[in-house]
Design a protein around this motif. Structure first.
Motif, mmCIF file in Angstrom:
data_model
loop_
_atom_site.group_PDB
_atom_site.id
_atom_site.type_symbol
_atom_site.label_atom_id
_atom_site.label_comp_id
_atom_site.label_asym_id
_atom_site.label_seq_id
_atom_site.Cartn_x
_atom_site.Cartn_y
_atom_site.Cartn_z
ATOM 1 N N GLY A 169 0.818 -1.212 0.000
ATOM 2 C CA GLY A 169 0.000 0.000 0.000
ATOM 3 C C GLY A 169 0.854 1.266 0.000
ATOM 4 O O GLY A 169 2.071 1.217 0.228
ATOM 5 N N TRP A 170 0.182 2.404 -0.241
ATOM 6 C CA TRP A 170 0.895 3.672 -0.392
ATOM 7 C C TRP A 170 0.314 4.756 0.505
ATOM 8 O O TRP A 170 -0.905 4.847 0.686
ATOM 9 N N LEU A 171 1.220 5.569 1.026
ATOM 10 C CA LEU A 171 0.857 6.818 1.702
ATOM 11 C C LEU A 171 1.148 7.950 0.735
ATOM 12 O O LEU A 171 2.260 8.046 0.201
ATOM 13 N N SER A 172 0.152 8.807 0.464
ATOM 14 C CA SER A 172 0.291 9.890 -0.501
ATOM 15 C C SER A 172 0.019 11.222 0.178
ATOM 16 O O SER A 172 -1.054 11.417 0.761
ATOM 17 N N ILE A 173 0.996 12.140 0.088
ATOM 18 C CA ILE A 173 0.872 13.448 0.740
ATOM 19 C C ILE A 173 1.224 14.527 -0.282
ATOM 20 O O ILE A 173 2.291 14.486 -0.903
ATOM 21 N N THR A 174 0.329 15.499 -0.438
ATOM 22 C CA THR A 174 0.529 16.562 -1.418
ATOM 23 C C THR A 174 0.691 17.902 -0.711
ATOM 24 O O THR A 174 -0.049 18.217 0.223
ATOM 25 N N ARG A 175 1.671 18.684 -1.175
ATOM 26 C CA ARG A 175 1.908 20.015 -0.635
ATOM 27 C C ARG A 175 2.129 20.995 -1.782
ATOM 28 O O ARG A 175 2.416 20.600 -2.908
ATOM 29 N N TRP A 176 1.995 22.283 -1.484
ATOM 30 C CA TRP A 176 2.299 23.311 -2.473
ATOM 31 C C TRP A 176 3.787 23.301 -2.792
ATOM 32 O O TRP A 176 4.616 23.071 -1.908
ATOM 33 N N LEU A 177 4.106 23.570 -4.028
ATOM 34 C CA LEU A 177 5.507 23.678 -4.441
ATOM 35 C C LEU A 177 6.046 25.037 -4.028
ATOM 36 O O LEU A 177 5.462 26.066 -4.350
ATOM 37 N N LYS A 178 7.161 25.042 -3.319
ATOM 38 C CA LYS A 178 7.816 26.288 -2.904
ATOM 39 C C LYS A 178 9.275 26.250 -3.319
ATOM 40 O O LYS A 178 9.913 25.193 -3.303
ATOM 41 N N LEU A 179 9.773 27.393 -3.684
ATOM 42 C CA LEU A 179 11.185 27.533 -4.024
ATOM 43 C C LEU A 179 11.802 28.622 -3.164
ATOM 44 O O LEU A 179 11.222 29.720 -3.067
ATOM 45 N N PRO A 180 12.966 28.364 -2.557
ATOM 46 C CA PRO A 180 13.643 27.068 -2.442
ATOM 47 C C PRO A 180 12.746 26.047 -1.715
ATOM 48 O O PRO A 180 11.868 26.427 -0.953
ATOM 49 N N PRO A 181 12.978 24.758 -1.959
ATOM 50 C CA PRO A 181 12.120 23.729 -1.360
ATOM 51 C C PRO A 181 12.134 23.787 0.166
ATOM 52 O O PRO A 181 13.198 23.934 0.781
ATOM 53 N N ARG A 182 10.943 23.677 0.754
ATOM 54 C CA ARG A 182 10.812 23.660 2.208
ATOM 55 C C ARG A 182 9.892 22.521 2.649
ATOM 56 O O ARG A 182 10.336 21.510 3.168
ATOM 57 N N ASP A 183 8.581 22.683 2.382
ATOM 58 C CA ASP A 183 7.620 21.656 2.783
ATOM 59 C C ASP A 183 8.040 20.271 2.283
ATOM 60 O O ASP A 183 8.030 19.288 3.032
ATOM 61 N N THR A 184 8.378 20.215 1.003
ATOM 62 C CA THR A 184 8.624 18.920 0.370
ATOM 63 C C THR A 184 9.817 18.207 0.999
ATOM 64 O O THR A 184 9.748 17.005 1.297
ATOM 65 N N LEU A 185 10.911 18.935 1.201
ATOM 66 C CA LEU A 185 12.083 18.299 1.800
ATOM 67 C C LEU A 185 11.827 17.926 3.255
ATOM 68 O O LEU A 185 12.333 16.910 3.753
ATOM 69 N N LYS A 186 11.036 18.740 3.950
ATOM 70 C CA LYS A 186 10.709 18.404 5.338
ATOM 71 C C LYS A 186 9.865 17.130 5.386
ATOM 72 O O LYS A 186 10.072 16.265 6.254
ATOM 73 N N LEU A 187 8.910 16.999 4.462
ATOM 74 C CA LEU A 187 8.128 15.767 4.380
ATOM 75 C C LEU A 187 9.023 14.574 4.066
ATOM 76 O O LEU A 187 8.863 13.488 4.656
ATOM 77 N N PHE A 188 9.933 14.746 3.138
ATOM 78 C CA PHE A 188 10.845 13.669 2.737
ATOM 79 C C PHE A 188 11.678 13.218 3.932
ATOM 80 O O PHE A 188 11.818 12.008 4.193
ATOM 81 N N ALA A 189 12.225 14.186 4.679
ATOM 82 C CA ALA A 189 13.027 13.858 5.859
ATOM 83 C C ALA A 189 12.178 13.179 6.925
ATOM 84 O O ALA A 189 12.642 12.251 7.614
ATOM 85 N N THR A 190 10.934 13.625 7.066
ATOM 86 C CA THR A 190 10.034 13.033 8.057
ATOM 87 C C THR A 190 9.725 11.589 7.714
ATOM 88 O O THR A 190 9.720 10.704 8.581
ATOM 89 N N ALA A 191 9.452 11.324 6.432
ATOM 90 C CA ALA A 191 9.160 9.955 6.006
ATOM 91 C C ALA A 191 10.359 9.040 6.236
ATOM 92 O O ALA A 191 10.207 7.905 6.704
#
Length: 818
Positions: free
Chosen positions: A426-448
């Protein structure tokens, strides 16, 4: 003669107004201004202590008159100050590039202090005039405050925030009537009747403009209504939110975050639903034909449906049901939609059910009104797909105004719970707004990554896929290793929709930045750094805070680093203002303003009045004691409010329930403090010389420290094991957990004040003012410490302050009057 009932009523009104301000700030600005509401209230209390210190000899013989007038002024100023504060053109989004906004923030602060100052005069006056009954006074004050804090939340289930404000104003006049009836002069009955008449006038007769919240023109709803023909169709109000349904026939809503430009169909007609006038979700017109929803296969979060066929789906945050429609389009066999706000569910399932195609009545759809984290923890079911859709607005997210917002759905512990609820593959799917420089996305990646490691996965990088579109990113986490076939499907999905794959196991740099080309493959580079051996060094060197959020420090949206501030300030006028986290900026600005105002309104006048007293060493013992317990009490209270957001599911519930528990049982502790002290002294007299003899203050502090530190250790496990409970049960459990700690915390203030009353009566208002000054600053200091170091450090700091306070009063107090 003091009227305890009047004291209880005005105390209830003050705390109800404080809690209501949290709700009103959420509508007018944003909910994380809650700390400001608490600070404003406490500044009013501190300033009232200053006035009473200066005029204490004059006020002692005029208790009834001053109490009555002050309560009436509270009743008038509560709506008037709020009305005036709304008229200020304050824009939280412009603080960085427009320093003038800080002046508006200061003026707002000062305007809203007025009703708290008037109400606090009533409470402080009771201490000054009847200091020999300090325990009983403090008990009525705290118990009345507890009733007000919890009562206003109950009222918000049936009344709008503006009507609740009317009720609070009326309570001020009721307090005036009660104290007047308790007076002995001939004209007091007439004043009582007049006050009751005014109460009914305020409740029913004053214009709506005095009470109705005026949403900031910089939020989403006012902007949407500027479109020709746009109008509000309906509203639903409750303790959690104000939901406004908007129709825009001339310029239709086409709100589909992450939609590809290659989408073959135009999105269906929509109604916009604005939450507290800010973030928007949408209710989509659906006539039952799946083909009309084909565009929902062209968003970044649709990738998961190409990796698992006909899945069972859990949607955490249903909103206007876009993700439910997406699951229906992809033939999901079971859809569990979780939504915290029952009014949102009623909009989709009842008010606009026909418009939405009665999707909540379909057999494969199950709707759950619950907090997402609690639902997942309590559930025994497993799903093929757990989806966290995008619900917050891009503008506020990009500006960083959510930086002070606690959220427990993006923490490491939350990810662990989600992953445990996935079926194999199964999959966990999380969507966030794209921000530059990356913030939300990298924080989610590190959290996972951290969550997978904590679950014992040795190669977590083999389980992740990261996708980037025009304005959103989607992170996919698999319960298993990503296969070659799944990578091929992800590539085909991305190519057809002109999306970029930023990470999958084995990706190369030239694959990560092909379609929506950036100057550098920022997301790929960040993801590779986070899976590498030097990830800790990368996180430390990165310009923004991308450390994984935890339940101990749940500020996912706080990306601010103090060392980056000079650089960001230097480029703010060259397009870099959006990189500053406004939440942190506003918090620090408010703290500085509060320090200045506390000095001007509390400390400077008191210092001028007490120069002779200040030459005494004992005088500074009093100041240090009440400063310490003022900081410590609020440190514990703020930390528990933040902690209980996870358990109770919403900041307003946490504020109301935690305040109620602390005030109610601190009031009981205060009420028995005198008899407790007498018993301790009697025991010492009966057992002279037997070991270390602790005073009543020291014993209460021992209880506070022991319980506080114990709760730091056990609360996470207690919450995890009880998140399945109903809301009512959670409230009862919360109050039960708070009760013993609050009972002991209610003792140091009245016990200390009794000593001051006996040894240096002139310092009673001084103690009240210093305590108020400390409380003003503690709300914001506690938030800053929690954001940086975590809630446990806040509680530890409070324990040290209490220990220091107990040490200061270990000897009898005797200060010359003067």
């Amino acid at each position: 003669m003091i009227s305890y009932l009047a004291l209880g009523v005005i105390s209830a009104a003050i705390l109800a107004y404080e809690v209501l301000l949290v709700r009103l700030f959420a509508i007018v600005q944003w909910h994380h201004f809650a700390f400001m509401a608490i600070s404003i209230a406490l500044l009013g209390f501190g300033a009232s202590g200053t006035l009473l210190a200066i005029w204490q000899d004059w006020v002692r013989s005029r208790f009834t008159a001053i109490f009555a007038v002050s309560a009436a002024l509270f009743a008038l100023s509560a709506p008037a100050s709020f009305h005036a504060a709304q008229a200020l053109p304050f824009n939280a989004l412009a603080v960085v590039w427009d320093p003038g906004q800080l002046l508006y923030l200061l003026l707002m602060y000062l305007l809203l202090v007025i009703p708290f100052f008037c109400g606090a005069i009533c409470v402080g006056l009771a201490f000054v005039c009847y200091g020999n009954e300090v325990g009983r006074i403090y008990a009525f004050n705290l118990i009345g405050s507890a009733v007000g804090a919890l009562g206003v939340v109950a009222v918000l289930f049936v009344l709008s925030p503006s009507d609740a404000l009317r009720l609070i104003a009326a309570m001020g006049f009721v307090a005036t009537a009660l104290v007047a009836l308790n007076g002995r002069l001939v004209f007091w009955p007439a004043l009582s009747v007049g006050a009751v008449i005014l109460a009914f006038t305020v409740a029913a007769g004053l214009p709506d403009g005095w009470f109705a919240p005026r949403i900031s023109e910089y939020k989403g709803l006012p902007g949407a209504l500027k479109v020709l023909g746009a109008k509000v169709l309906s509203e639903r109000s409750g303790p959690l939110s104000l939901l406004s349904v908007v129709e825009s026939p001339n310029v239709p809503f086409r709100y589909v975050p992450g939609l590809s430009l290659n989408a073959p169909a135009v999105p269906s007609d929509q109604l916009g639903v604005f939450v507290d006038g800010g973030s928007m979700t949408e209710i989509t017109r659906f006539d039952g034909r799946r083909e009309r929803l084909a565009y929902l296969d062209y968003t970044t979060d649709a990738l998961a449906y190409h990796l698992v066929e006909q899945p069972s789906v859990l949607v955490l945050g249903a909103g206007g049901a876009r993700s439910v429609l997406q699951a229906l389009y992809h033939r999901a066999t079971r859809i569990d939609a979780v939504e915290l706000d029952p009014n949102m569910v009623r909009l989709v399932g009842e008010d606009y059910a026909e418009y939405a195609g009665n999707i909540y009545s379909r057999p494969e759809v199950r709707v759950h009104v619950a907090e997402a984290r609690g639902f997942v923890t309590a559930s025994k079911h497993a799903w093929d797909l757990v989806q966290l859709p995008l619900l917050d607005a891009f503008g506020t997210g990009a500006a960083g105004v959510h930086g002070l917002s606690e959220t427990y759905i993006y923490t490491v512990e939350a990810f662990e719970h989600y992953l445990r609820r996935l079926r194999p593959g199964g999959w966990l799917s999380i969507t966030r707004w794209l921000k530059l420089p990356p913030r939300d996305t990298l924080k989610l990646f590190a959290t996972a990554l951290q969550a997978l490691r904590r679950l014992g996965i040795e190669t977590p990088e083999q389980r992740l896929v990261l996708l980037r579109g025009l304005n959103t990113t989607t992170l996919l986490v698999k319960n298993g290793v990503v296969t070659g076939a799944e990578i091929a499907k992800a590539k085909a999905f991305s190519e057809k929709r002109s999306f970029d794959l930023c990470y999958y196991p084995g990706i190369s740099a030239d694959e990560a930045n092909r379609v929506n080309v950036l100057d550098e493959p920022y997301f790929f580079s960040g993801a590779k750094a986070l899976i590498g051996a030097e990830r800790d060094d990368f996180i430390a060197r990165y310009k923004f805070d991308i450390r994984p959020a935890t339940d101990e420090r749940p500020y996912f949206f706080n990306f601010f680093k103090w060392r980056t501030l000079p650089e960001l300030m230097a480029i703010r006028r060259a397009g870099g203002a959006g990189l500053l986290e406004l939440g942190s900026v506003i918090l620090v600005a408010t703290l500085i303003q509060a320090m200045v105002l506390s000095a001007v309104l509390i400390m400077v006048p008191l210092g001028a009045r007490g120069r002779a007293l200040a030459r005494s060493r004992q005088f500074w013992r009093v100041a240090a004691y009440f400063l310490a317990i003022g900081l410590a009490f609020l440190f514990v209270e703020i930390a528990f409010i933040q902690k209980f957001i996870l358990f109770l599911g919403h900041p307003l519930y946490a504020v109301a329930v935690v305040l109620t528990g602390f005030l109610l049982f601190a009031g009981i502790g205060s009420g028995v403090s005198s008899s407790f002290a007498e018993r301790v002294n009697a025991w010492h007299r009966a057992s002279p010389g037997r070991g270390v003899q602790l005073s009543a203050i020291q014993l209460s502090v021992v209880g506070i420290i022991a319980l506080s530190l114990m709760y730091v250790l056990i609360l996470p496990r207690v919450f995890d094991s009880l998140l399945y409970l109903t809301d009512v049960a959670k409230i009862l459990v919360s109050i039960g957990l708070i009760a013993p700690l609050a009972f002991f915390m209610g003792m140091p203030f009245p016990l200390g004040l009794s000593r001051v009353w006996s040894g240096a009566r002139a310092l009673v208002p001084w103690a009240w003012g210093v305590n108020g000054c400390a409380s003003v600053l503690s709300a914001m200091l506690a938030t800053l410490i929690a954001m940086t170091l975590g809630f446990s450090v806040v509680v530890l700091a409070a324990s040290l302050l209490y220990a220091g306070a107990a040490a200061m009063f270990h000897r009898p107090l005797k200060v010359p009057e003067g």
